[in-house]
Design a protein around this motif. Structure first.
Motif, PDB file in Angstrom:
ATOM      1  N   ALA A 111       0.824  -1.212   0.000  1.00  0.00           N
ATOM      2  CA  ALA A 111       0.000   0.000   0.000  1.00  0.00           C
ATOM      3  C   ALA A 111       0.857   1.261   0.000  1.00  0.00           C
ATOM      4  N   LEU A 112       1.910   1.272   0.808  1.00  0.00           N
ATOM      5  CA  LEU A 112       2.769   2.451   0.876  1.00  0.00           C
ATOM      6  C   LEU A 112       3.488   2.660  -0.454  1.00  0.00           C
ATOM      7  N   LYS A 113       3.970   1.585  -1.053  1.00  0.00           N
ATOM      8  CA  LYS A 113       4.649   1.685  -2.344  1.00  0.00           C
ATOM      9  C   LYS A 113       3.699   2.249  -3.403  1.00  0.00           C
ATOM     10  N   LEU A 114       2.462   1.755  -3.435  1.00  0.00           N
ATOM     11  CA  LEU A 114       1.470   2.241  -4.387  1.00  0.00           C
ATOM     12  C   LEU A 114       1.181   3.725  -4.165  1.00  0.00           C
ATOM     13  N   GLU A 115       0.984   4.122  -2.909  1.00  0.00           N
ATOM     14  CA  GLU A 115       0.694   5.523  -2.600  1.00  0.00           C
ATOM     15  C   GLU A 115       1.875   6.429  -2.935  1.00  0.00           C
ATOM     16  N   MET A 116       3.083   5.934  -2.726  1.00  0.00           N
ATOM     17  CA  MET A 116       4.271   6.722  -3.038  1.00  0.00           C
ATOM     18  C   MET A 116       4.441   6.856  -4.559  1.00  0.00           C
ATOM     19  N   ARG A 117       4.120   5.799  -5.304  1.00  0.00           N
ATOM     20  CA  ARG A 117       4.177   5.883  -6.768  1.00  0.00           C
ATOM     21  C   ARG A 117       3.224   6.956  -7.294  1.00  0.00           C
ATOM     22  N   LYS A 118       2.016   6.960  -6.726  1.00  0.00           N
ATOM     23  CA  LYS A 118       1.019   7.951  -7.142  1.00  0.00           C
ATOM     24  C   LYS A 118       1.540   9.367  -6.901  1.00  0.00           C
ATOM     25  N   ALA A 119       2.304   9.514  -5.829  1.00  0.00           N
ATOM     26  CA  ALA A 119       2.854  10.842  -5.488  1.00  0.00           C
ATOM     27  C   ALA A 119       4.176  11.118  -6.186  1.00  0.00           C
ATOM     28  N   GLY A 120       4.672  10.132  -6.954  1.00  0.00           N
ATOM     29  CA  GLY A 120       5.938  10.305  -7.665  1.00  0.00           C
ATOM     30  C   GLY A 120       7.156  10.224  -6.788  1.00  0.00           C
TER      31      GLY A 120
END
Length: 122
Positions: A111-120
């Motif tokens: 989840a954190l990796k996905l959220e960080m990807r969305k934020a670049g």
């Protein structure tokens, strides 16, 4: 020690410990493995910076809420890697990544990796 030395993935193992003497002794016994001192106290970290490199430790594993620009600047005066624990909040992850933290421990890796990807910020 023999079991670890003979294991095919021995070089991938890293050690972390809150106890200073334990992590220093571990680095002496396993000099090829990375060893990180865990701390939640900025005063302790500032007091041990020179000793970390003198004892050939590879870095620090710090509670994320003690990290700020001042502490990171002091740490950067030494050749040390900085890890942070336990970061589950994307905003906190972004904050410490911007400070220069190298790796993060989290209870929510996917989840954190996905959220960080969305934020670049992956």
């Amino acid at each position: 020690s023999k079991v670890l030395s003979d294991h095919e993935k021995a070089k991938q193992i890293l050690f972390i410990a809150f106890d200073w003497n334990t992590i220093v002794a571990t680095k002496k016994q396993f000099p090829k493995n990375k060893c990180y001192w865990l701390s939640a106290s900025r005063a302790e970290v500032l007091g041990k910076l020179n000793e970390l490199t003198q004892n050939h430790l590879d870095g620090l594993d710090l509670r994320s809420n003690i990290l700020d620009k001042e502490l990171m600047t002091a740490i950067e005066s030494q050749p040390l890697e900085v890890l942070a624990w336990t970061v589950d909040d994307p905003a906190e992850a972004r904050r410490i990544i911007e400070l220069g933290v190298h790796k993060i421990t989290t209870n929510r890796p996917a989840a954190l990796k996905l959220e960080m990807r969305k934020a670049g910020k992956d």
